[in-house]
Design a protein around this motif. Structure first.
Motif, PDB file in Angstrom:
ATOM      1  N   ARG A 155       8.501  -0.240  -8.296  1.00 24.13           N
ATOM      2  CA  ARG A 155       9.716  -0.939  -8.757  1.00 24.13           C
ATOM      3  C   ARG A 155      10.567  -1.425  -7.591  1.00 24.13           C
ATOM      4  O   ARG A 155      11.067  -2.548  -7.595  1.00 24.13           O
ATOM      5  N   GLU A 156      10.725  -0.589  -6.572  1.00 25.91           N
ATOM      6  CA  GLU A 156      11.510  -0.982  -5.398  1.00 25.91           C
ATOM      7  C   GLU A 156      10.883  -2.163  -4.678  1.00 25.91           C
ATOM      8  O   GLU A 156      11.566  -3.081  -4.242  1.00 25.91           O
ATOM      9  N   ARG A 157       9.555  -2.142  -4.542  1.00 22.42           N
ATOM     10  CA  ARG A 157       8.865  -3.251  -3.872  1.00 22.42           C
ATOM     11  C   ARG A 157       8.970  -4.539  -4.683  1.00 22.42           C
ATOM     12  O   ARG A 157       9.156  -5.610  -4.118  1.00 22.42           O
ATOM     13  N   GLN A 158       8.861  -4.447  -6.006  1.00 21.40           N
ATOM     14  CA  GLN A 158       8.993  -5.634  -6.849  1.00 21.40           C
ATOM     15  C   GLN A 158      10.412  -6.188  -6.773  1.00 21.40           C
ATOM     16  O   GLN A 158      10.618  -7.391  -6.682  1.00 21.40           O
ATOM     17  N   LYS A 159      11.385  -5.297  -6.783  1.00 19.66           N
ATOM     18  CA  LYS A 159      12.783  -5.728  -6.680  1.00 19.66           C
ATOM     19  C   LYS A 159      13.032  -6.390  -5.331  1.00 19.66           C
ATOM     20  O   LYS A 159      13.692  -7.432  -5.239  1.00 19.66           O
ATOM     21  N   ALA A 160      12.496  -5.809  -4.270  1.00 23.61           N
ATOM     22  CA  ALA A 160      12.678  -6.384  -2.930  1.00 23.61           C
ATOM     23  C   ALA A 160      11.998  -7.745  -2.825  1.00 23.61           C
ATOM     24  O   ALA A 160      12.518  -8.663  -2.186  1.00 23.61           O
ATOM     25  N   ASP A 206       0.830  -1.199   0.000  1.00 23.22           N
ATOM     26  CA  ASP A 206       0.000   0.000   0.000  1.00 23.22           C
ATOM     27  C   ASP A 206       0.868   1.255   0.000  1.00 23.22           C
ATOM     28  O   ASP A 206       1.577   1.535   0.969  1.00 23.22           O
ATOM     29  N   TYR A 207       0.803   2.023  -1.082  1.00 20.10           N
ATOM     30  CA  TYR A 207       1.614   3.223  -1.236  1.00 20.10           C
ATOM     31  C   TYR A 207       1.247   4.283  -0.197  1.00 20.10           C
ATOM     32  O   TYR A 207       2.132   4.932   0.365  1.00 20.10           O
ATOM     33  N   ARG A 231      13.927  11.644   4.629  1.00 23.91           N
ATOM     34  CA  ARG A 231      14.003  10.927   3.361  1.00 23.91           C
ATOM     35  C   ARG A 231      12.991  11.473   2.357  1.00 23.91           C
ATOM     36  O   ARG A 231      11.876  11.812   2.721  1.00 23.91           O
ATOM     37  N   PRO A 232      13.388  11.550   1.074  1.00 26.85           N
ATOM     38  CA  PRO A 232      12.427  12.009   0.061  1.00 26.85           C
ATOM     39  C   PRO A 232      11.361  10.938  -0.187  1.00 26.85           C
ATOM     40  O   PRO A 232      11.622   9.744  -0.061  1.00 26.85           O
ATOM     41  N   ILE A 233      10.175  11.364  -0.543  1.00 27.25           N
ATOM     42  CA  ILE A 233       9.073  10.436  -0.822  1.00 27.25           C
ATOM     43  C   ILE A 233       9.077  10.122  -2.312  1.00 27.25           C
ATOM     44  O   ILE A 233       8.927  11.023  -3.137  1.00 27.25           O
ATOM     45  N   PRO A 234       9.264   8.858  -2.671  1.00 24.28           N
ATOM     46  CA  PRO A 234       9.302   8.502  -4.091  1.00 24.28           C
ATOM     47  C   PRO A 234       7.912   8.536  -4.715  1.00 24.28           C
ATOM     48  O   PRO A 234       6.900   8.423  -4.012  1.00 24.28           O
ATOM     49  N   ASP A 235       7.872   8.697  -6.033  1.00 26.43           N
ATOM     50  CA  ASP A 235       6.576   8.613  -6.701  1.00 26.43           C
ATOM     51  C   ASP A 235       6.130   7.154  -6.743  1.00 26.43           C
ATOM     52  O   ASP A 235       6.880   6.258  -6.371  1.00 26.43           O
ATOM     53  N   TYR A 236       4.888   6.917  -7.162  1.00 16.74           N
ATOM     54  CA  TYR A 236       4.338   5.565  -7.106  1.00 16.74           C
ATOM     55  C   TYR A 236       5.118   4.584  -7.976  1.00 16.74           C
ATOM     56  O   TYR A 236       5.357   3.447  -7.570  1.00 16.74           O
ATOM     57  N   ALA A 237       5.538   5.017  -9.157  1.00 18.41           N
ATOM     58  CA  ALA A 237       6.275   4.112 -10.065  1.00 18.41           C
ATOM     59  C   ALA A 237       7.584   3.650  -9.431  1.00 18.41           C
ATOM     60  O   ALA A 237       7.931   2.465  -9.493  1.00 18.41           O
ATOM     61  N   THR A 238       8.314   4.566  -8.816  1.00 19.64           N
ATOM     62  CA  THR A 238       9.568   4.210  -8.152  1.00 19.64           C
ATOM     63  C   THR A 238       9.298   3.281  -6.970  1.00 19.64           C
ATOM     64  O   THR A 238       9.995   2.286  -6.773  1.00 19.64           O
ATOM     65  N   PHE A 239       8.282   3.603  -6.190  1.00 24.17           N
ATOM     66  CA  PHE A 239       7.899   2.768  -5.059  1.00 24.17           C
ATOM     67  C   PHE A 239       7.578   1.343  -5.527  1.00 24.17           C
ATOM     68  O   PHE A 239       8.043   0.371  -4.949  1.00 24.17           O
TER      69      PHE A 239
END
Length: 73
Positions: free
Chosen positions: A58-63, A33-34, A48-56
């Motif tokens: 991608r990071e979750r998929q990578k993790a 949940d973003y 910390r900077p808040i990433p946009d949804y696309a970056t978030f």
């Protein structure tokens, strides 16, 4: 139900229930949940900077699939 308006309190209950159903469905499919993530960053990590949804996403998929670390705390 006709043309009558839904009372505000009832609308809020429907809205909250819908959000919880959507969140549950996303978590079941493995999509975090973003909104909760942004809230967590603002409360626990204001520097910390808040990433946009696309970056978030991608990071979750990578993790999840790439062996990265999930979570920060």
């Amino acid at each position: 139900m006709g043309t009558e308006l839904v009372p505000v309190s009832q609308y809020q209950i429907y809205k909250r229930t819908w959000r919880r159903l959507v969140q549950t469905a996303r978590l079941c499919c493995g999509v975090p949940d973003y909104d909760n993530y942004v809230r967590h960053l603002m409360e626990k990590h204001p520097e910390r900077p808040i990433p946009d949804y696309a970056t978030f996403f991608r990071e979750r998929q990578k993790a999840r699939y790439g062996g990265g670390r999930i979570g920060c705390c």
